[in-house]
Design an enzyme around this catalytic site. Structure first.
Site, PDB file in Angstrom:
ATOM      1  CE  LYS A 266      26.898  22.823  10.985  1.00 49.89           C
ATOM      2  NZ  LYS A 266      27.945  22.914  10.030  1.00 49.89           N
TER       3      LYS A 266
ATOM      4  NE  ARG B  90      32.424  22.511   9.775  1.00 49.16           N
ATOM      5  CZ  ARG B  90      31.619  21.394   9.242  1.00 49.16           C
ATOM      6  NH1 ARG B  90      32.140  20.701   8.251  1.00 49.16           N
ATOM      7  NH2 ARG B  90      30.311  21.342   9.509  1.00 49.16           N
TER       8      ARG B  90
ATOM      9  CD  GLN C 164      29.663  23.126   1.890  1.00 46.21           C
ATOM     10  OE1 GLN C 164      30.909  23.559   2.120  1.00 46.21           O
ATOM     11  NE2 GLN C 164      28.641  23.152   2.711  1.00 46.21           N
TER      12      GLN C 164
ATOM     13  N   GLY D 199      30.891  15.940  -0.316  1.00 45.12           N
ATOM     14  CA  GLY D 199      29.479  16.297  -0.771  1.00 45.12           C
ATOM     15  C   GLY D 199      28.709  15.286   0.103  1.00 45.12           C
TER      16      GLY D 199
ATOM     17  CB  SER E 123      35.089  15.846   4.774  1.00 50.57           C
ATOM     18  OG  SER E 123      34.493  16.553   5.609  1.00 50.57           O
TER      19      SER E 123
END
Length: 325
Positions: free
Chosen positions: A67, A110, A138, A221, A296
């Site tokens: 990516k 995703r 998001q 974030g 994350s």
């Protein structure tokens, strides 16, 4: 070679399938069956931008690719998107390019799916109230994924720009029969929530109040060591802190690094990678009183496994544009 636009991907996407795809990526990563380097960030000084490259190979999942994300804030002055991205999918057997997928929509969904997987294993089964702080790009993926794994009855939103919060509320009401409230204060928005999502670009904590026992947090974030989206007490007071990748989280997540530097948290207190929980090698939520946090930062193995899922589904449904290089 197949090209899949954002609208193509939206036609293909089924969130439970996306959550299953990222769960495969998480399991493969934690089992050390992928090669997924920490992202490479190139500073483009004159344009004040960043070019980010994230390659991965997950042979067990039949996925190979990379990516690219360009983050160029000054683009807004020219009427262009500040963030652009693509995902290149290649054949894991021959290395031949198979598909090029628009990266922004893929990343939103995703990332949502990662939170969906975390929520499935870490949130209380009876969780009904979702709070989302940050209602930018998001946020829709976060809401869709959480609602795919829990019976959410009420969503509480907060954003510094109140208009964006109302825009998301309208979108959610159109998609789902759910009560949606917009709050003018972040602490008010999380009061009484069962699941809290933080999806902002803030460098400082986005709420201050203490989280109640039993709450699950998806913090998605912040992605740099200097960005601390969660207050230190939320991390230090958690019963379980879970990540996609311990290596990446300790290198990139300010939400963990800053509490470590302050002496309120330690790397040893990271409970597990999510892949181990999905594989039943580590415990997920064990009691209704546990406070759980999923931090994350994203990882390329999820991007390429999701890209393969979308590519194969596009072939079956004859969606996308074929090009010859």
């Amino acid at each position: 070679m197949l090209v899949l636009s954002a609208s193509d991907q939206e036609r293909l996407l089924h969130m439970p399938e996306m959550i299953e795809a990222v769960s495969t990526a998480l399991k493969e990563y934690s089992a050390k069956r992928t090669v997924t380097p920490v992202r490479t960030v190139l500073n483009v000084e004159k344009a004040e931008g960043h070019a980010i490259f994230m390659p991965s190979v997950a042979e067990g999942a039949g996925s190979l690719g990379m990516k690219y994300v360009g983050s160029f804030p000054n683009n807004k002055k020219m009427g262009k998107a500040a963030i652009n991205g693509v995902v290149l999918l290649a054949d894991v057997q021959t290395g031949e390019p198979l598909a090029l997928l628009e990266g922004s929509y893929l990343t939103v969904m995703r990332t949502g799916a990662l939170s969906g997987a975390a929520t499935k294993y870490l949130a209380r089964e009876n969780a009904r109230i979702l709070s989302v702080i940050g209602t930018g790009a998001q946020s829709i993926g976060q809401c869709e994924a959480v609602m795919a794994v829990r019976n959410i009855e009420k969503i509480r939103l907060y954003n510094r720009s109140e208009k964006k919060a109302y825009d998301l509320a309208k979108q959610l009401r159109t998609r789902h029969e759910v009560e949606v409230l917009v709050h003018q204060d972040a602490d008010q928005a999380i009061d009484g929530a069962d699941i809290v999502v933080t999806a902002t670009s803030s460098s400082t904590p986005v709420f201050s109040s203490r989280l109640a026992p039993g709450v699950h947090v998806n913090a998605i974030g912040s992605y740099q060591p200097t960005m601390q989206e969660l207050p230190t007490h939320a991390v230090a007071g958690a019963d379980k802190v879970v990540v996609e990748s311990v290596e990446a989280a300790l290198e990139e997540a300010g939400c963990l690094q800053i509490p470590i530097q302050e002496g309120h948290f330690s790397p040893e207190r990271i409970h597990s990678e999510l892949g181990f929980i999905i594989s039943n090698e580590a415990a997920g939520r064990e009691t209704d009183e546990e406070l759980t946090v999923f931090k994350s930062v994203g990882f390329a193995a999820a991007d390429i496994v999701v890209a393969k899922y979308l590519y194969e589904k596009a072939l079956r449904e004859n969606i996308g544009q074929r090009i010859t290089l």
